[in-house]
Design a protein around this motif. Structure first.
Motif, PDB file in Angstrom:
ATOM      1  N   ASN A 307       0.812  -1.227   0.000  1.00  0.00           N
ATOM      2  CA  ASN A 307       0.000   0.000   0.000  1.00  0.00           C
ATOM      3  C   ASN A 307       0.847   1.280   0.000  1.00  0.00           C
ATOM      4  OD1 ASN A 307      -1.519  -2.082   2.255  1.00  0.00           O
ATOM      5  ND2 ASN A 307      -2.611  -1.547   0.381  1.00  0.00           N
ATOM      6  N   ASN A 331      -1.146   3.650  -3.618  1.00  0.00           N
ATOM      7  CA  ASN A 331      -1.600   2.381  -3.043  1.00  0.00           C
ATOM      8  C   ASN A 331      -1.127   1.154  -3.833  1.00  0.00           C
ATOM      9  OD1 ASN A 331      -2.954   1.099  -0.943  1.00  0.00           O
ATOM     10  ND2 ASN A 331      -4.804   0.840  -2.157  1.00  0.00           N
ATOM     11  N   SER A 333       1.254  -2.384  -4.237  1.00  0.00           N
ATOM     12  CA  SER A 333       1.812  -3.492  -3.445  1.00  0.00           C
ATOM     13  C   SER A 333       2.466  -4.509  -4.372  1.00  0.00           C
ATOM     14  CB  SER A 333       0.711  -4.192  -2.646  1.00  0.00           C
ATOM     15  OG  SER A 333       0.048  -3.286  -1.792  1.00  0.00           O
ATOM     16  N   GLY A 368       2.186   3.737   3.745  1.00  0.00           N
ATOM     17  CA  GLY A 368       2.424   2.363   3.299  1.00  0.00           C
ATOM     18  C   GLY A 368       3.514   1.690   4.106  1.00  0.00           C
TER      19      GLY A 368
END
Length: 603
Positions: A307, A331, A333, A368
């Protein structure tokens, strides 16, 4: 050619004054460009192709250069003209577009004023007439909302739109000849496709002749009627483009074609594959074997990103209050395993370089989690950050700007080793010699300075410097995009060999889809700061699902002259802006699993 050529170059020899001696860099080059014809001059850096174009336009310094032979433009010998007469030819009978539009556009004048100046100077139009004609030209090169953008400055345009402005300026006086010197090299693949289509369409509409200078064989195949291959200042082969591609006789021509990475060449291959290394003297290349690795995805990833968000505030007004933000990374990953190459691909502005810099904390992320070989990267203090950077290192696009010109390359390679106190000065020298050997250079080169090396050699030195700390992860940020095709192949092979011998993990950031296909285990496609598709290389390339992934792949120039009539359809769209207002809340994204590990963002 039955018609009288628009441009006829006869026995062109260009020399430069070096240490009191004349040294020829272009020797005895002859060719013609017919009416409405596109002729490409192709070759790598140092082949003399750009010097040929600058000689034709007489843009070389008269004090330190000498041009001999004959250059006839519409029957007029350009070498016999005075400088004042030549100014009347430039921009009027012949125009030129350069690789980097920002160096050709004046940043302090609006683009409308800069184009209008060509019309008032060469065509004698009034201010009102020049404005109307400028707007017409901007519309012709598909600049959206042209009349409203007349008063905008160069910095307010994207790279692709600036190149369109340069084309509009070049076409302003309806030249007989357009010389395009690497006009698409610095552009993203989709923008490059649009510019190539635009030049083809405008050429048909205006009946203009084009001399196109490039080192990209894919571009040559798509645009040129005839091709001239240059090597070390000489034209070694010329003929119809189809003939050159399918029946090229000179070894260098065959070498140039063999070294071009082709999209789709990795079908049915499981592992990344070395590029063919071509023997320039024979033109022969053996197809290399795959670089089989040992990527074990059951183990803990060496890099885990969760994130990740990076935003840059936009401030305005008297008190510089924040009014919005650039959502550069939104966002995202992913995991990266030891011995694996994960490529981040996308156009300029998509957030891929910001992702690499955020992971290393060269840019501070907004939120994140980043876990790197046991480090919680985003919560490290300065000491922890310094230790963490032994594990992860970065190779940049331009090695010259990342090497100190005042330090020898030996000092530059040893500097991180010494700064991190990993050994004595003697050990640092031994390590430097070993690293130079590893990257294919000689240890006795350590006493030289960066300017004494070629671009490809400098990139090898930058790689050696990165390896001095024995990192586990290397972020390669467009590390081969500025290199010639054969040098690019050598540097990519070096990275693959080092990965195999040292079990390195690479985060490979690039917009070159054909290179990415060859070097990657997995691929993540980025658009507007988000990953829209991620998966094993074969899955993404052979079964692309997201519309943006398909668009990227369709835009890659293919080195096949049969595609010359193809038009992609010129889009007026620029990459959408990642600027958002303060109250913006990003939508929650969902991903669909197409096959094992192949995820696509649901629209």
């Amino acid at each position: 050619m039955s018609e009288t050529p628009v441009l006829s170059v006869k026995n062109l020899t260009t020399s430069f004054l070096v240490d009191g001696e004349w040294k020829s860099v272009v020797r005895d080059v002859s060719f013609d460009v017919g009416p409405g014809e596109t002729v490409a001059i192709v070759g790598e850096s140092g082949s003399g192709k750009s010097v040929t174009s600058l000689s034709i336009m007489r843009l070389l310094s008269p004090g330190s250069s000498r041009i001999e032979g004959k250059i006839l433009l519409a029957g007029k010998n350009l070498l016999a003209l005075s400088e004042k007469e030549m100014r009347g030819v430039r921009g009027n009978d012949a125009s030129m577009i350069f690789q980097e539009p920002m160096t050709s556009l004046n940043p302090i004048f609006t683009i409308g004023r800069q184009i209008s100046e060509v019309l008032t100077r060469h065509k004698g139009l009034s201010k009102h007439e020049a404005r109307a004609e400028t707007v017409r030209l901007l519309e012709k090169v598909r600049i959206p909302n042209a009349s409203a953008r007349f008063d905008d400055y160069p910095h307010q345009f994207s790279g692709g739109m600036r190149q369109r402005v340069m084309i509009a300026m070049a076409l302003a006086s309806r030249p007989k000849l357009l010389i395009a010197d690497e006009p698409t090299t610095a552009l993203d693949v989709t923008i490059q496709g649009q510019i190539l289509d635009l030049i083809k369409v405008l050429q048909e509409e205006e009946g203009m002749s084009v001399l196109f200078i490039t080192h990209d064989m894919g571009v040559v195949a798509e645009i040129a009627d005839r091709t001239i291959v240059m090597y070390r200042g000489e034209a070694v082969e010329s003929g119809p483009t189809e003939e050159i591609f399918h029946r090229g006789k000179h070894p260098y021509t065959r070498a140039l074609l063999s070294a071009v990475p082709r999209l789709g060449s990795m079908r049915n291959r499981k592992w990344p594959t070395r590029f063919p290394v071509v023997d320039v003297s024979t033109g022969e290349a053996a197809e290399p074997a795959e670089v089989a690795g040992t990527v074990d995805t059951r183990k803990t990833p060496v890099l885990a990103v969760r994130n990740l968000v990076t935003r840059f505030p936009i401030r305005s007004g008297l008190f510089a209050r924040q009014t919005g933000a650039v959502h550069a990374v939104e966002n995202i990953s992913f995991d990266l395993f030891q011995g694996e190459t994960l490529s981040l691909v996308g156009e300029s502005g998509c957030g891929k370089s910001t992702t690499g810099r955020s992971i290393m904390r060269l840019i501070e992320p907004t939120g994140g989690e980043v876990a790197l070989d046991g480090y919680d990267v985003l919560h490290l203090d300065q000491v922890g950050l310094r230790n963490m950077r032994k594990t992860i290192q970065m190779i940049f696009q331009d090695p010259f700007s990342s090497l100190n010109p005042r330090m020898t390359v030996g000092q530059a390679i040893a500097e991180p080793f010494i700064k991190h106190r990993l050994g004595t000065a003697k050990q640092a020298r031994e390590k430097t010699a070993d690293l130079l050997r590893k990257v294919g250079l000689s240890p006795d080169m350590a006493s030289r300075y960066p300017h004494e090396f070629s671009g490809g050699q400098r990139q090898r030195i930058a790689i050696a410097r990165v390896l001095s700390l024995d990192p586990k992860v290397i972020v390669a940020d467009e590390s081969v995009s500025a290199l010639d095709v054969s040098i690019k192949a050598q540097v990519c092979n070096l990275l693959l060999d080092l990965q195999q011998s040292l079990n390195l993990a690479f985060l490979f950031i690039s917009h070159d889809m054909a290179v990415v296909e060859r070097v990657s285990h997995r691929v993540a496609v980025m658009y507007l700061g988000e990953i829209v598709e991620i998966g094993p290389r074969a899955a993404v390339f052979e079964n692309p699902q997201h519309p943006y992934t398909k668009k990227l792949m369709a835009a890659v120039p293919v080195p096949d002259p049969a595609r010359r009539g193809i038009r992609r359809g010129i889009s007026n769209e620029e990459l959408k802006s990642p600027v958002r207002p303060m109250d913006y809340r990003p939508p929650k994204r969902e991903y669909r699993e197409v096959s094992e590990g192949h995820l696509v963002q649901v629209a």
